[in-house]
Design a protein around this motif. Sequence first.
Motif, PDB file in Angstrom:
ATOM      1  N   ILE A 191       5.216  18.340  -8.413  1.00  0.00           N
ATOM      2  CA  ILE A 191       4.534  19.641  -8.387  1.00  0.00           C
ATOM      3  C   ILE A 191       5.291  20.601  -7.474  1.00  0.00           C
ATOM      4  N   LYS A 192       5.644  20.129  -6.285  1.00  0.00           N
ATOM      5  CA  LYS A 192       6.383  20.985  -5.358  1.00  0.00           C
ATOM      6  C   LYS A 192       7.713  21.428  -5.962  1.00  0.00           C
ATOM      7  N   GLY A 193       8.414  20.501  -6.637  1.00  0.00           N
ATOM      8  CA  GLY A 193       9.703  20.844  -7.243  1.00  0.00           C
ATOM      9  C   GLY A 193       9.583  21.844  -8.369  1.00  0.00           C
ATOM     10  N   ALA A 194       8.456  21.809  -9.090  1.00  0.00           N
ATOM     11  CA  ALA A 194       8.280  22.704 -10.240  1.00  0.00           C
ATOM     12  C   ALA A 194       7.835  24.103  -9.843  1.00  0.00           C
TER      13      ALA A 194
ATOM     14  N   SER B   6      -4.715   5.980  -4.054  1.00  0.00           N
ATOM     15  CA  SER B   6      -3.566   6.832  -4.416  1.00  0.00           C
ATOM     16  C   SER B   6      -3.936   7.807  -5.519  1.00  0.00           C
ATOM     17  N   LYS B   7      -4.703   7.348  -6.493  1.00  0.00           N
ATOM     18  CA  LYS B   7      -5.116   8.229  -7.587  1.00  0.00           C
ATOM     19  C   LYS B   7      -6.093   9.295  -7.096  1.00  0.00           C
ATOM     20  N   ALA B   8      -6.967   8.920  -6.165  1.00  0.00           N
ATOM     21  CA  ALA B   8      -7.879   9.911  -5.601  1.00  0.00           C
ATOM     22  C   ALA B   8      -7.095  10.972  -4.834  1.00  0.00           C
ATOM     23  N   GLY B   9      -6.051  10.546  -4.130  1.00  0.00           N
ATOM     24  CA  GLY B   9      -5.213  11.499  -3.413  1.00  0.00           C
ATOM     25  C   GLY B   9      -4.505  12.438  -4.350  1.00  0.00           C
ATOM     26  N   ALA B  10      -3.954  11.899  -5.442  1.00  0.00           N
ATOM     27  CA  ALA B  10      -3.281  12.743  -6.424  1.00  0.00           C
ATOM     28  C   ALA B  10      -4.261  13.725  -7.062  1.00  0.00           C
ATOM     29  N   HIS B  11      -5.460  13.236  -7.325  1.00  0.00           N
ATOM     30  CA  HIS B  11      -6.498  14.081  -7.924  1.00  0.00           C
ATOM     31  C   HIS B  11      -6.831  15.255  -6.997  1.00  0.00           C
ATOM     32  N   GLN B  12      -6.935  14.972  -5.720  1.00  0.00           N
ATOM     33  CA  GLN B  12      -7.236  16.024  -4.752  1.00  0.00           C
ATOM     34  C   GLN B  12      -6.071  17.012  -4.637  1.00  0.00           C
ATOM     35  N   LEU B  13      -4.849  16.500  -4.711  1.00  0.00           N
ATOM     36  CA  LEU B  13      -3.682  17.388  -4.722  1.00  0.00           C
ATOM     37  C   LEU B  13      -3.751  18.356  -5.901  1.00  0.00           C
ATOM     38  N   GLY B  14      -4.221  17.846  -7.039  1.00  0.00           N
ATOM     39  CA  GLY B  14      -4.372  18.706  -8.207  1.00  0.00           C
ATOM     40  C   GLY B  14      -5.325  19.853  -7.951  1.00  0.00           C
TER      41      GLY B  14
ATOM     42  N   PHE C   2       0.830  -1.199   0.000  1.00  0.00           N
ATOM     43  CA  PHE C   2       0.000   0.000   0.000  1.00  0.00           C
ATOM     44  C   PHE C   2       0.868   1.254   0.000  1.00  0.00           C
ATOM     45  N   ARG C   3       1.912   1.271   0.826  1.00  0.00           N
ATOM     46  CA  ARG C   3       2.793   2.441   0.897  1.00  0.00           C
ATOM     47  C   ARG C   3       3.531   2.661  -0.428  1.00  0.00           C
ATOM     48  N   GLN C   4       3.951   1.571  -1.059  1.00  0.00           N
ATOM     49  CA  GLN C   4       4.676   1.715  -2.318  1.00  0.00           C
ATOM     50  C   GLN C   4       3.805   2.366  -3.392  1.00  0.00           C
ATOM     51  N   VAL C   5       2.544   1.896  -3.502  1.00  0.00           N
ATOM     52  CA  VAL C   5       1.631   2.477  -4.492  1.00  0.00           C
ATOM     53  C   VAL C   5       1.344   3.936  -4.151  1.00  0.00           C
ATOM     54  N   MET C   6       1.107   4.227  -2.872  1.00  0.00           N
ATOM     55  CA  MET C   6       0.860   5.617  -2.470  1.00  0.00           C
ATOM     56  C   MET C   6       2.082   6.493  -2.739  1.00  0.00           C
ATOM     57  N   ASP C   7       3.285   5.951  -2.499  1.00  0.00           N
ATOM     58  CA  ASP C   7       4.509   6.735  -2.709  1.00  0.00           C
ATOM     59  C   ASP C   7       4.644   7.162  -4.170  1.00  0.00           C
ATOM     60  N   VAL C   8       4.417   6.229  -5.093  1.00  0.00           N
ATOM     61  CA  VAL C   8       4.587   6.558  -6.515  1.00  0.00           C
ATOM     62  C   VAL C   8       3.420   7.402  -7.024  1.00  0.00           C
ATOM     63  N   ASN C   9       2.205   6.941  -6.783  1.00  0.00           N
ATOM     64  CA  ASN C   9       1.034   7.538  -7.430  1.00  0.00           C
ATOM     65  C   ASN C   9       0.573   8.836  -6.788  1.00  0.00           C
ATOM     66  N   CYS C  10       0.799   8.994  -5.504  1.00  0.00           N
ATOM     67  CA  CYS C  10       0.346  10.204  -4.808  1.00  0.00           C
ATOM     68  C   CYS C  10       1.526  11.071  -4.381  1.00  0.00           C
ATOM     69  N   MET C  11       2.475  10.472  -3.624  1.00  0.00           N
ATOM     70  CA  MET C  11       3.643  11.236  -3.207  1.00  0.00           C
ATOM     71  C   MET C  11       4.449  11.696  -4.416  1.00  0.00           C
ATOM     72  N   GLY C  12       4.519  10.877  -5.472  1.00  0.00           N
ATOM     73  CA  GLY C  12       5.254  11.271  -6.677  1.00  0.00           C
ATOM     74  C   GLY C  12       4.664  12.507  -7.320  1.00  0.00           C
ATOM     75  N   VAL C  13       3.330  12.597  -7.343  1.00  0.00           N
ATOM     76  CA  VAL C  13       2.669  13.795  -7.878  1.00  0.00           C
ATOM     77  C   VAL C  13       3.002  15.001  -7.009  1.00  0.00           C
ATOM     78  N   PHE C  14       2.952  14.814  -5.708  1.00  0.00           N
ATOM     79  CA  PHE C  14       3.295  15.897  -4.776  1.00  0.00           C
ATOM     80  C   PHE C  14       4.727  16.381  -4.992  1.00  0.00           C
ATOM     81  N   GLN C  15       5.660  15.447  -5.104  1.00  0.00           N
ATOM     82  CA  GLN C  15       7.074  15.831  -5.220  1.00  0.00           C
ATOM     83  C   GLN C  15       7.357  16.631  -6.490  1.00  0.00           C
TER      84      GLN C  15
END
Length: 696
Positions: free
Chosen positions: A550-553, A587-595, A535-548
């Motif tokens: 976006i934050k870096g850009a 994870s995708k729902a989390g990334a979507h909300q981050l958007g 679960f953490r691995q999928v969240m790290d790539v699909n949600c945390m990856g989007v966060f990282q």
Amino acid sequence: MKNRYDEKEAQAFVGAYSNCPRELALRVYTSRLLGAEEDLVLHGGGNTSVKCTITNLVGEAQEILYIKGSGWDLGVIAPQGFPGLDLAYLRKLRQVGELSDAEMVNQFRTHLLDAGSPNPSIETLVHAFLPQRFIDHTHADAIVTLTNREEAEKHLHAALGDNIGILPFIMPGLPLALAMAELHERNPGIDCIILKNHGIFTFGEDAKTAYDRMIECVSRAEAYLAKRAAGATASPVVDPGVVQPSVVLPILRGGLSFIEESGRRRTMQLAVRRNQEIIAALARPDAKELFVGGVLTPDHVIRTKNYPLWLEAAGLDEEETKAAVQSGLARYQEEYDQYFAAQTEAKRVARTKLDSLPRIVLVPGLGVVAAGFTGKDAGIAADIAEHTIAAKLLGAPLGPYRELGQDAIFDMEYWALEQAKLGKAKPKLLEGRTALVTGGGGAIAMGIGRKLLEAGARVFMTDINQERLETVCHNLADTFGSRMVSPLLMDVTSEEAVQLGLEQLVMQCGGLDILVPNAGIAHVAKLADLSEAAFRQVMDVNCMGVFQVIKGAIPIFKRQGTGGSIVINSSKNVFAPGASFGAYSASKAGAHQLGKIAALELAEFGVRVNMINADAIFDDGGVSSGLWDVVGPERMRSRNLDPEGLKDYYRQRNLLKTTVHADHVGNAVVFFASEQTPTTGATLPVDGGIMAAFPR
């Protein structure tokens, strides 16, 4: 300079091009030898010709001038790059006295052997009026360096001897052709003719003689310059201090953008050159005096403008850097506008002013920064700037640099025949924009990258899997060229890796306009069987990856000040999750909300954030979807389907009964990235119509 003529190679060209005159085949061979030397010609510069006698359609002997077509690159030229013209008729044009540019082009076009040929070189009449069969013309760095100095004629004779002809700079066309012919007729035994601030012409009755003379003359000039440089006192080097490229380049790139009358923002790509020689040259105490001068040859002005901008940014913080860039660009534009106004008034002509922004910026401690509407344009400008610095440095011991007058520069910069070399095609939708696509080794990334490239963007693809990433990038580069697409190994879950990747991107092109968080992985398991680690691995790539990413850009977007676009590849599962797919759906729902949060927070900087919900994209051009590599086998077993049956199942379940392709996602990304509507925070389904996944 090494003489690269090889008789076996020459005869191989004769054999390879046996369907054209032997002389033309040899002309192709030595033209390529010249074109391979960057110190002779850069990016289409120079021209060559040969005079032949053929038997025409009615059986008559006819003299033909084959000359390089305008815009062709000598390094790769082929026989079709040499349009043939009626030589006897061209020679009659010595009688006309005056010939406008339009009429000159008309005369060339109406006296071609083949109506489908490219436009002949604008120096066609020079080649026609000189008597020798083979004529070579280059903008050799060493020759031009000698001509751009005080007492140029003294240096030229000292380097090359007395058996040379020298003319002041004359614009290409009938006046130059007449002057060249008259000079040669007064001095029929000369080995070459040098046109000040422009280049050198050599000639001979065979291809080897003309080529040999070019190499010999340039070699003598190089030796003369090297001897003077060896005897000069070495210049001290002053440490300019620390320059932060990740700060300077995006700020500079933002300053080099502008709004057209149509309301469309034009942005540029940057190319950075910072080898040891350039860094040392810009660190000289007299660097600004040496290098902030006019072009080596007026042919360069359409690529680089006449002058570079000198920008000192060492030791400055971000706000100070922004102020230095703004004041430097404002001063440059004011001076360019004054130059344009003065020239149009003095010449009593009306011209449409080009943008007044520099194309070359010299930054001590950083290097040469070149700008262009495309990566190719920026690269060409950077190549020219690098050669210009080397030439001016080598010529410094000979005395002060004497650039060509602004009246001649203006004539060349605003000459329609010269501007035609750049082409007049309407800019593509995303020309000048830079895009970063994560998850670049997968099928959806292939479609996104392809559509961004078709729209004119410069694209960086990132992935943690080097093999898959290189496969996608190679496939895209085969169509769009390696200059347009680049791989970046990046772990989107690592803040350090993302930061490093973005710094590499900024060093290559100056900044970022379009960010597409697309990286994703899948895991199939019911909640009862789902491990914490999975679960953490999928969240790290699909949600945390989007966060990282976006934050870096965000700092790049802020420094540029030109807005931007973030397009998140979400999923149909955001609104319609599936059983045994909890980690992915969450994870995708989390990334979507981050958007959505990013849309709220970044609007003040003009950055739009939108989401795409795609579904059932299995592969693209032989590249599989990593998600379906994981999910597919279980779905096929549960439904007793083979791979084609599974695809048909998903096709039949959407309302439109259609196959969803990676290109469809790419089209959606381009729509959002091109800012055709004032939209942010939106979700666009690309799924053929899944009722349960309708945004709500």
